[in-house]
Write a protein that holds these residues in place. Sequence first.
Motif, PDB file in Angstrom:
ATOM      1  N   TYR A 158     -12.360  30.257  -9.554  1.00  7.49           N
ATOM      2  CA  TYR A 158     -11.338  29.639 -10.394  1.00  7.49           C
ATOM      3  C   TYR A 158     -12.010  28.810 -11.482  1.00  7.49           C
ATOM      4  O   TYR A 158     -13.233  28.619 -11.475  1.00  7.49           O
ATOM      5  CB  TYR A 158     -10.356  28.797  -9.566  1.00  7.49           C
ATOM      6  CG  TYR A 158     -10.949  27.588  -8.874  1.00  7.49           C
ATOM      7  CD1 TYR A 158     -10.830  26.302  -9.422  1.00  7.49           C
ATOM      8  CD2 TYR A 158     -11.595  27.710  -7.653  1.00  7.49           C
ATOM      9  CE1 TYR A 158     -11.346  25.194  -8.773  1.00  7.49           C
ATOM     10  CE2 TYR A 158     -12.113  26.602  -7.005  1.00  7.49           C
ATOM     11  CZ  TYR A 158     -11.997  25.342  -7.565  1.00  7.49           C
ATOM     12  OH  TYR A 158     -12.507  24.253  -6.931  1.00  7.49           O
ATOM     13  N   ILE A 213     -10.425  36.445  -7.660  1.00  8.68           N
ATOM     14  CA  ILE A 213      -9.916  35.198  -8.211  1.00  8.68           C
ATOM     15  C   ILE A 213      -9.141  34.459  -7.129  1.00  8.68           C
ATOM     16  O   ILE A 213      -8.378  35.054  -6.368  1.00  8.68           O
ATOM     17  CB  ILE A 213      -9.008  35.472  -9.435  1.00  8.68           C
ATOM     18  CG1 ILE A 213      -9.760  36.333 -10.470  1.00  8.68           C
ATOM     19  CG2 ILE A 213      -8.518  34.168 -10.042  1.00  8.68           C
ATOM     20  CD1 ILE A 213     -11.077  35.755 -10.955  1.00  8.68           C
ATOM     21  N   ILE A 231      -4.418  24.841  -6.302  1.00 10.33           N
ATOM     22  CA  ILE A 231      -5.780  25.247  -5.976  1.00 10.33           C
ATOM     23  C   ILE A 231      -6.561  23.966  -5.780  1.00 10.33           C
ATOM     24  O   ILE A 231      -6.604  23.120  -6.683  1.00 10.33           O
ATOM     25  CB  ILE A 231      -6.416  26.107  -7.089  1.00 10.33           C
ATOM     26  CG1 ILE A 231      -5.651  27.420  -7.260  1.00 10.33           C
ATOM     27  CG2 ILE A 231      -7.888  26.387  -6.788  1.00 10.33           C
ATOM     28  CD1 ILE A 231      -6.140  28.265  -8.425  1.00 10.33           C
ATOM     29  N   ALA A 251      -1.839  24.932  -9.992  1.00 10.14           N
ATOM     30  CA  ALA A 251      -2.360  26.087 -10.731  1.00 10.14           C
ATOM     31  C   ALA A 251      -1.502  26.267 -11.979  1.00 10.14           C
ATOM     32  O   ALA A 251      -0.302  26.512 -11.885  1.00 10.14           O
ATOM     33  CB  ALA A 251      -2.321  27.332  -9.867  1.00 10.14           C
ATOM     34  N   GLY A 274      -5.725  31.425 -11.364  1.00 14.42           N
ATOM     35  CA  GLY A 274      -7.105  30.986 -11.210  1.00 14.42           C
ATOM     36  C   GLY A 274      -7.504  29.830 -12.103  1.00 14.42           C
ATOM     37  O   GLY A 274      -8.702  29.639 -12.338  1.00 14.42           O
TER      38      GLY A 274
END
Length: 308
Positions: free
Chosen positions: A206, A232, A241, A246, A250
Amino acid sequence: MNTPTHHYPIGQPGLAWGPEEISQWRARQQRHRSYAQDVLVPLEGLRDRVDLQPYGEVVYGQERYPLVAARSRDWQEGRPVVLVTGGVHGYETSGVHGALRLLEHHAADLQGQVNLLVAPCVSPWAYERIHRWNHDAVDPNRSFREPSPSQEAAALMRLVRPWLGQFVAHIDLHETTDTDETEFRPALAARDGKPFEPGSIPDGFYLVDDTENPQPAFQRAIIAAVEQVTHIAPADDKGEIIGSPAVDRGVIRYPLKALGLCAGFTGAPLTTTTEVYPDSPRVIADQCNEAQVVAVLAAVAFVRARHA
């Protein structure tokens, strides 16, 4: 029901470390690899394709680590300048070896495209000990500010000073590892006298964009290139994440400059921090190194398209 708590083996819960605790922590750190052999020797072998630029040294007692960056051999004023940094966190191995691979296999190809400046191992003491912090239990990647508490960050800021205002992109090469959760985040909580709150480690690559200067097209271009090499990281069931929302596939965002992060100190309009996941059962070390290379090449391609 009682919730188990994590107790780091140094310090007392709720109390920030002082000099005694830092000395105890330092005594636990062992040298596992050689910065000279892994970084300086390969750089010397690249003298036929890049110009090497010493930019000081890190000194801790009797230990001295020469700092060396690499510059495009055909550097020209007026050409876009791209900075690549690796090993700001010494334990994040693919950042270091990805930067060296970039120089070995692509430095000649990139001549005439951009002015490339690469600092492959910003934190040599930590590289040798496979650690996040430096000798003083300071995180260099929270130290890109003036005055800096980190020798490593201060040296890098001095290196780039002559080109401030000319950088169009900065790609800072990092990893997120399982030891972030088992060692480094617990150590951080103990050092600062705070409770450790367990989190999760995303499975995959990421990027970290800049909250204050988001560049979604730039991030997407890198993600599209890297997914040809490794997978990813998906968002979790909270849409996050590693604890941050997010904002794209990613991609998360941090306020880079406010946090003293390496990717935020040059003022470049295009910035990103790569995060490779080397502990995934779906990757090998070579893929991790190549993912870092591909990320930089995608960033350079984006810069070239913008400045064509």
